[in-house]
Motif scaffolding. Structure first.
Motif, PDB file in Angstrom:
ATOM      1  N   UNK A 111       0.860  -1.197  -0.002  1.00 28.05           N
ATOM      2  CA  UNK A 111       0.022  -0.158   0.125  1.00 28.05           C
ATOM      3  C   UNK A 111       0.915   1.150   0.093  1.00 28.05           C
ATOM      4  N   UNK A 112       1.928   1.199   0.661  1.00 28.76           N
ATOM      5  CA  UNK A 112       2.862   2.445   0.523  1.00 28.76           C
ATOM      6  C   UNK A 112       3.393   2.582  -0.699  1.00 28.76           C
ATOM      7  N   UNK A 113       3.855   1.616  -1.688  1.00 30.02           N
ATOM      8  CA  UNK A 113       4.450   1.886  -2.724  1.00 30.02           C
ATOM      9  C   UNK A 113       3.824   3.026  -3.483  1.00 30.02           C
ATOM     10  N   UNK A 114       2.572   2.783  -3.920  1.00 28.90           N
ATOM     11  CA  UNK A 114       1.781   3.897  -4.862  1.00 28.90           C
ATOM     12  C   UNK A 114       1.662   5.179  -4.066  1.00 28.90           C
ATOM     13  N   UNK A 115       1.709   5.379  -2.709  1.00 29.16           N
ATOM     14  CA  UNK A 115       1.623   6.579  -2.094  1.00 29.16           C
ATOM     15  C   UNK A 115       3.026   7.365  -2.264  1.00 29.16           C
ATOM     16  N   UNK A 116       4.201   6.575  -2.470  1.00 26.58           N
ATOM     17  CA  UNK A 116       5.387   7.267  -2.660  1.00 26.58           C
ATOM     18  C   UNK A 116       5.442   7.680  -3.883  1.00 26.58           C
ATOM     19  N   UNK A 117       4.968   6.969  -4.972  1.00 30.70           N
ATOM     20  CA  UNK A 117       4.829   7.595  -6.427  1.00 30.70           C
ATOM     21  C   UNK A 117       4.200   8.544  -6.422  1.00 30.70           C
ATOM     22  N   UNK A 118       3.097   8.657  -5.851  1.00 26.70           N
ATOM     23  CA  UNK A 118       2.195  10.019  -5.960  1.00 26.70           C
ATOM     24  C   UNK A 118       2.938  11.172  -5.177  1.00 26.70           C
ATOM     25  N   UNK A 119       3.524  11.054  -4.228  1.00 35.13           N
ATOM     26  CA  UNK A 119       4.359  11.815  -3.386  1.00 35.13           C
ATOM     27  C   UNK A 119       5.470  12.606  -4.512  1.00 35.13           C
ATOM     28  N   UNK A 132      -1.792  11.426 -14.172  1.00 37.48           N
ATOM     29  CA  UNK A 132      -2.639  10.357 -14.702  1.00 37.48           C
ATOM     30  C   UNK A 132      -3.817   9.760 -13.768  1.00 37.48           C
ATOM     31  N   UNK A 133      -3.721  10.085 -12.567  1.00 35.48           N
ATOM     32  CA  UNK A 133      -4.982   9.965 -11.742  1.00 35.48           C
ATOM     33  C   UNK A 133      -5.878  10.675 -12.051  1.00 35.48           C
ATOM     34  N   UNK A 134      -5.546  12.196 -12.175  1.00 35.77           N
ATOM     35  CA  UNK A 134      -6.845  12.899 -12.731  1.00 35.77           C
ATOM     36  C   UNK A 134      -7.586  12.591 -14.134  1.00 35.77           C
ATOM     37  N   UNK A 135      -6.780  11.975 -14.879  1.00 36.65           N
ATOM     38  CA  UNK A 135      -7.196  11.532 -16.185  1.00 36.65           C
ATOM     39  C   UNK A 135      -8.178  10.337 -16.188  1.00 36.65           C
ATOM     40  N   UNK A 136      -7.607   9.425 -15.090  1.00 40.30           N
ATOM     41  CA  UNK A 136      -8.230   8.232 -15.046  1.00 40.30           C
ATOM     42  C   UNK A 136      -9.482   8.392 -14.292  1.00 40.30           C
ATOM     43  N   UNK A 137      -9.513   9.020 -13.185  1.00 38.99           N
ATOM     44  CA  UNK A 137     -10.844   9.439 -12.458  1.00 38.99           C
ATOM     45  C   UNK A 137     -11.754  10.028 -13.070  1.00 38.99           C
TER      46      UNK A 137
END
Length: 331
Positions: free
Chosen positions: A292-300, A308-313
């Motif tokens: 769960x931590x790895x994607x949080x690091x990417x987002x940070x 990409x999250x904005x475009x997906x959501x």
């Protein structure tokens, strides 16, 4: 002879052979279940975003991100399969049958090995990018990375199939009561597994990242003192080197967090005489939480992931030609 209340048994209809529940349904148990459920859902959603981002946007499909994709796939299945399975085990009762018990342990070991192998590949990728930047485009190609990742997963499945062969043929062999799901590993096999799955890979990762750190510091000092050869190569080379060093720092954080989260899980194998998921319960949860931590690091640290999250959501990825969006244009 002590008589157990029916509420304390996993299967009250089999009072003589049923396992005893190890966790009641009080407040602490509810809190633990709710917490693990939230972590599981968060792990699945965040890693799914990473998978969709790298798979959909062509500009993100480079060698380094393909390794992140492999790690995200592993983390996704940890959240989807292993965390729910661990939640079933918390009560001390396994209601999913013998076959699923064997499959759960096999998936757990295989995904763990694949994650460790991917971390080694990430370290090799950063080592070549920082220590041999001129040869990096020819040595680390997308084709070679795809082959390496495929071999990593295949070797993980094969290796764990070999060491768990006897258990998989009879997943009930270590159960002392009906409703249990226990896997025990002998001392010799456990020591070999720890050496192959953890100590050896971590040693490689540490050595490679120490070299990366030394070279990166030397390059940074050379640039500050204006004696680097980058000025002869042009501005584009300076940007590339800064980009590679930034990626090395971010992935270095991922690797350090990974090692910290995996240590309790594998250290338990040295403390006990045989491996048991019950003995290393805390280590297992910390290990799974790493997914769960790895994607949080990417987002940070990665602007491209946030965009990409904005475009997906907002479902803009469903628009024609969205896969060619310049997701890195502001990086």
């Amino acid at each position: 002879m002590e008589t157990l209340d029916a509420d304390e048994l996993c299967f009250p209809q089999f009072p003589n052979i049923s396992c005893k529940k190890t966790l009641d349904h009080g407040g602490p148990a509810v809190f633990l279940y709710v917490t693990l459920t939230c972590i599981s859902l968060l792990t699945v959603m965040l890693n799914l975003l990473v998978i969709i981002s790298i798979s959909h946007f062509r500009q993100l499909q480079n060698s380094t991100n393909l390794l992140l994709l492999s790690l995200a796939v592993s983390d996704f299945f940890v959240g989807l399969l292993l965390l729910p399975g661990q939640m079933v085990m918390i009560s001390g009762c396994w209601f999913l049958g013998t076959f699923i018990c064997g499959a759960f342990y096999f998936a757990s070991f295989s995904l763990t090995s694949a994650s460790v192998g991917t971390m080694v590949l990430i370290s090799v990728d950063r080592y070549v990018a920082i220590c041999d930047p001129l040869s990096y485009p020819t040595k680390v190609t997308e084709k070679r990375v795809k082959i390496s990742v495929s071999l990593c997963w295949a070797c993980s499945v094969f290796y764990n199939g070999v060491i768990m062969n006897v258990f998989l043929s009879d997943p009930d062999q270590f159960n002392t009561c009906y409703g249990g799901c226990v896997f025990l590993m002998g001392q010799i096999t456990g020591a070999v597994d720890v050496a192959v799955s953890f100590v050896g890979p971590v040693a490689v990762i540490v050595v490679l990242y120490m070299k990366v750190f030394v070279v990166a510091v030397a390059q940074a000092r050379a640039m500050r003192s204006h004696i680097t050869a980058v000025t002869v190569q042009g501005t584009g080379a300076v940007t590339a080197k800064k980009s590679e060093r930034k990626a090395a720092r971010i992935l270095g954080i991922v690797v350090v967090v990974f090692v910290i989260c995996f240590c309790p899980y594998f250290c338990a194998s040295f403390i006990v005489s045989s491996f048991s998921i019950y003995v290393s319960f805390f280590g297992v949860l910390v290990l799974y939480f790493n997914s769960c931590i790895n994607p949080v690091i990417y987002a940070s640290f990665y602007p491209w992931f946030r965009r990409s999250i904005k475009l997906i959501v907002t479902l803009k990825i469903l628009q024609p030609g969205s896969c060619d969006t310049h997701i890195l244009q502001k990086c």
